[in-house]
Enzyme design. Sequence first.
Site, PDB file in Angstrom:
ATOM      1  N   ASP A  34       0.836  -1.199   0.000  1.00 19.40           N
ATOM      2  CA  ASP A  34       0.000   0.000   0.000  1.00 19.40           C
ATOM      3  C   ASP A  34       0.877   1.259   0.000  1.00 19.40           C
ATOM      4  O   ASP A  34       1.535   1.562   0.996  1.00 19.40           O
ATOM      5  CB  ASP A  34      -0.885  -0.019   1.256  1.00 19.40           C
ATOM      6  CG  ASP A  34      -2.105   0.858   1.124  1.00 19.40           C
ATOM      7  OD1 ASP A  34      -2.151   1.670   0.185  1.00 19.40           O
ATOM      8  OD2 ASP A  34      -3.015   0.731   1.951  1.00 19.40           O
ATOM      9  N   ASP A  35       0.909   1.960  -1.133  1.00 16.79           N
ATOM     10  CA  ASP A  35       1.696   3.195  -1.287  1.00 16.79           C
ATOM     11  C   ASP A  35       3.203   2.946  -1.376  1.00 16.79           C
ATOM     12  O   ASP A  35       3.996   3.871  -1.197  1.00 16.79           O
ATOM     13  CB  ASP A  35       1.427   4.190  -0.153  1.00 16.79           C
ATOM     14  CG  ASP A  35       0.043   4.795  -0.188  1.00 16.79           C
ATOM     15  OD1 ASP A  35      -0.730   4.482  -1.111  1.00 16.79           O
ATOM     16  OD2 ASP A  35      -0.286   5.581   0.725  1.00 16.79           O
ATOM     17  N   CYS A  72      -5.552   3.805  -4.221  1.00 18.28           N
ATOM     18  CA  CYS A  72      -5.701   2.421  -3.787  1.00 18.28           C
ATOM     19  C   CYS A  72      -6.974   1.701  -4.210  1.00 18.28           C
ATOM     20  O   CYS A  72      -6.917   0.693  -4.914  1.00 18.28           O
ATOM     21  CB  CYS A  72      -5.514   2.335  -2.280  1.00 18.28           C
ATOM     22  SG  CYS A  72      -6.271   3.671  -1.351  1.00 18.28           S
ATOM     23  N   ARG A  76      -7.563  -1.570  -6.735  1.00 16.40           N
ATOM     24  CA  ARG A  76      -8.031  -2.869  -6.248  1.00 16.40           C
ATOM     25  C   ARG A  76      -9.275  -3.338  -7.007  1.00 16.40           C
ATOM     26  O   ARG A  76      -9.468  -4.535  -7.219  1.00 16.40           O
ATOM     27  CB  ARG A  76      -8.287  -2.784  -4.744  1.00 16.40           C
ATOM     28  CG  ARG A  76      -6.992  -2.635  -3.964  1.00 16.40           C
ATOM     29  CD  ARG A  76      -7.206  -2.006  -2.574  1.00 16.40           C
ATOM     30  NE  ARG A  76      -5.971  -1.389  -2.134  1.00 16.40           N
ATOM     31  CZ  ARG A  76      -5.031  -1.981  -1.404  1.00 16.40           C
ATOM     32  NH1 ARG A  76      -5.222  -3.227  -0.989  1.00 16.40           N
ATOM     33  NH2 ARG A  76      -3.931  -1.361  -1.068  1.00 16.40           N
ATOM     34  N   LYS A 134      -6.202  -5.591   3.649  1.00 14.31           N
ATOM     35  CA  LYS A 134      -7.022  -4.417   3.350  1.00 14.31           C
ATOM     36  C   LYS A 134      -7.966  -4.693   2.183  1.00 14.31           C
ATOM     37  O   LYS A 134      -7.532  -5.104   1.107  1.00 14.31           O
ATOM     38  CB  LYS A 134      -6.106  -3.242   3.019  1.00 14.31           C
ATOM     39  CG  LYS A 134      -6.804  -2.027   2.422  1.00 14.31           C
ATOM     40  CD  LYS A 134      -5.808  -0.900   2.216  1.00 14.31           C
ATOM     41  CE  LYS A 134      -6.399   0.212   1.376  1.00 14.31           C
ATOM     42  NZ  LYS A 134      -5.497   1.381   1.287  1.00 14.31           N
ATOM     43  N   HIS A 136     -11.134  -2.351   1.259  1.00 12.72           N
ATOM     44  CA  HIS A 136     -11.366  -1.013   0.710  1.00 12.72           C
ATOM     45  C   HIS A 136     -12.250  -1.016  -0.529  1.00 12.72           C
ATOM     46  O   HIS A 136     -12.142  -0.151  -1.399  1.00 12.72           O
ATOM     47  CB  HIS A 136     -10.024  -0.320   0.396  1.00 12.72           C
ATOM     48  CG  HIS A 136     -10.104   1.177   0.448  1.00 12.72           C
ATOM     49  ND1 HIS A 136      -9.095   2.006  -0.016  1.00 12.72           N
ATOM     50  CD2 HIS A 136     -11.074   2.002   0.916  1.00 12.72           C
ATOM     51  CE1 HIS A 136      -9.430   3.255   0.151  1.00 12.72           C
ATOM     52  NE2 HIS A 136     -10.633   3.291   0.719  1.00 12.72           N
ATOM     53  N   HIS A 229       1.470   2.507   4.008  1.00 12.53           N
ATOM     54  CA  HIS A 229       0.521   3.630   4.052  1.00 12.53           C
ATOM     55  C   HIS A 229       0.551   4.294   5.430  1.00 12.53           C
ATOM     56  O   HIS A 229       0.683   3.625   6.438  1.00 12.53           O
ATOM     57  CB  HIS A 229      -0.880   3.074   3.766  1.00 12.53           C
ATOM     58  CG  HIS A 229      -1.931   4.109   3.501  1.00 12.53           C
ATOM     59  ND1 HIS A 229      -2.355   5.009   4.443  1.00 12.53           N
ATOM     60  CD2 HIS A 229      -2.679   4.351   2.387  1.00 12.53           C
ATOM     61  CE1 HIS A 229      -3.311   5.770   3.934  1.00 12.53           C
ATOM     62  NE2 HIS A 229      -3.527   5.393   2.681  1.00 12.53           N
ATOM     63  N   ASP A 334      -0.096  -0.540  -5.041  1.00 15.90           N
ATOM     64  CA  ASP A 334      -1.398  -0.128  -5.578  1.00 15.90           C
ATOM     65  C   ASP A 334      -1.375   1.243  -6.243  1.00 15.90           C
ATOM     66  O   ASP A 334      -2.336   1.617  -6.905  1.00 15.90           O
ATOM     67  CB  ASP A 334      -2.475  -0.176  -4.484  1.00 15.90           C
ATOM     68  CG  ASP A 334      -2.154   0.707  -3.284  1.00 15.90           C
ATOM     69  OD1 ASP A 334      -1.054   1.288  -3.227  1.00 15.90           O
ATOM     70  OD2 ASP A 334      -3.010   0.791  -2.379  1.00 15.90           O
ATOM     71  N   ASN A 335      -0.306   1.992  -6.096  1.00 17.06           N
ATOM     72  CA  ASN A 335      -0.150   3.298  -6.733  1.00 17.06           C
ATOM     73  C   ASN A 335       1.251   3.798  -6.422  1.00 17.06           C
ATOM     74  O   ASN A 335       2.023   3.132  -5.740  1.00 17.06           O
ATOM     75  CB  ASN A 335      -1.199   4.307  -6.231  1.00 17.06           C
ATOM     76  CG  ASN A 335      -1.420   4.305  -4.733  1.00 17.06           C
ATOM     77  OD1 ASN A 335      -2.481   3.896  -4.264  1.00 17.06           O
ATOM     78  ND2 ASN A 335      -0.425   4.716  -3.966  1.00 17.06           N
ATOM     79  N   LYS A 389       1.482   9.551  -5.988  1.00 16.90           N
ATOM     80  CA  LYS A 389       0.102   9.121  -5.788  1.00 16.90           C
ATOM     81  C   LYS A 389      -0.890  10.269  -6.015  1.00 16.90           C
ATOM     82  O   LYS A 389      -0.627  11.413  -5.663  1.00 16.90           O
ATOM     83  CB  LYS A 389      -0.054   8.581  -4.361  1.00 16.90           C
ATOM     84  CG  LYS A 389      -1.463   8.158  -3.974  1.00 16.90           C
ATOM     85  CD  LYS A 389      -1.485   7.658  -2.545  1.00 16.90           C
ATOM     86  CE  LYS A 389      -2.898   7.318  -2.074  1.00 16.90           C
ATOM     87  NZ  LYS A 389      -2.911   6.816  -0.684  1.00 16.90           N
TER      88      LYS A 389
END
Length: 546
Positions: A34-35, A72, A76, A134, A136, A229, A334-335, A389
């Site tokens: 994540d990130d 994110c 996903r 996660k 989301h 993140h 994810d980014n 991001k």
Amino acid sequence: MRRTLLIVAALVAGAVPAFAQTPKRPNFLVIVADDLGFSDIGAFGGEIDTPNLDALSKSGVRFTGFHTAPTCSPTRSMLLSGTDNHRAGLGTMAELIAPNQRGKPGHEGYLRPEVASLAELLGANGYRTLYSGKWHLGVTPEQDPHARGFQHSFALLQGGHNHFGLGASDDPIKGATYTEQGQRLTGVPSDFYSSDYFAAKLVQYIGETKAGPEGDKPFFAYLAFTAPHWPLQAPAETIAKYRGKYDAGFEVLREERLKRQAELGLRDPSKPVHTATYPRPWASLSAEEKRTAARDMEIYAAMVDRLDKAVGRVVTELKRTGEFDNTVIVFLSDNGAEALDIATSEMVGINRLDDNADNSFESRGSAESYIAYGPGWAQAATAPSWLYKAYATEGGTRVVSFVSGRGLSAPKGIAGAFLSVADVVPTFLDLAGIPNHNGTFRGKAVEPIRGKSWVPYLTGRADRVYGPNDAYGVELFGSRALRQGDWKITDIGDGRWRLFNIADDPAETTNLAAGEPERLAQLTAAWDAYAKDVGVILPDQTLYRP
């Protein structure tokens, strides 16, 4: 490029087609960070201790052209559906729906029932499906991963949380909500740390299902970390490993990573890199500001380190159960890296997150702190690309990714073709010998798959995944882009199109719009067609812009 493709073809030639020919179909494991920045792990130029990810990536194929959505949950949704995020229900994030987007199709803020998830598709074709981490993609029971095809699941429903588990609640309005097998939990164990626990749950599911009546089935497992993140939080002993590592500052770190990327063959040193811009250069910071900023990066590094060790435990379990040699592993962020600085942000909602936190120097990284690391470190993480991001630039959407596993043995390779996160669904279906659903699943109409299988590319039967005339669009928070062949138009959210030749200028350094008006018009028309096709609604407010 041709040499790289030949290497990649040698990697998997014969192995990939065999997946559909042998009785034992491959397992699939998707790992999402994540990130995480493009250059954060060792195999992509980083200095953080990531031996498990490095070993996996170097035993397989590292992608230098893998792209996601700019944040994110849209990513996903594409990962699980194989279609554009606007068609999957995440045209924007649930927390950031603009007034003119509210109630509009494709902007629901959760994974729509009109898409067939990868877990549903594989589960319907004899796979056991496992999830940890996660989600989301919705917080209601019918939106839970357990309701969307994951037979065994532990999930954080929202997009973020305290990594040590503080503030958990079975009410999504009141705090971070966790579910197991679709049932809401009132809390998490006292020794909870996100990366450790998410990996432990997946290890549990792999072992339990292997030993149970489903043990002969192949599996699809999805491990979705919330690290690194914000809030930046990590166990003190891991933070201590990095003490003093970042005292030279973010400009120095960026240059060191760029140098290693060239040495590793991940970028062509003859091509330009984007010049980073800093609100305040390192030299302008006071001694105390430098001390605090360096500590924040130490905490971030510790989070990545801990994530890597968690991946190592999953790999160990795969080997213990005899599943490793039959498992295809796809890893991605994810980014692009997150540049937000919570302490200085003026965005409503973000600027209050740290109100009750103890962000003193001694507390930073603990469960009581709430910090992010800002644009300086983020631009080291997205090097050599432009921005980070939330933007549809290469820095926001070109992410660290690799494929490793069954049949992927020496020689190793680096693949530079443009790829999309939406390609994972058709690639896995192809490898498992499962036909494309072509818009119908379980007797109802669902969104067609828009991504493309990597199998022809990885086996050397194609020199790219997307053809020179294929138009690939992206939009989020009003930042837009469209890629067609080697060309790209980019709008960072100011309504101005810029034109780049990505083959010659992968870092988007030189805007060619003035000298190429016909090409600009052609790509702009392609963007308009894409936006109409998927239902883009540009927001009437700027809700998220680091």
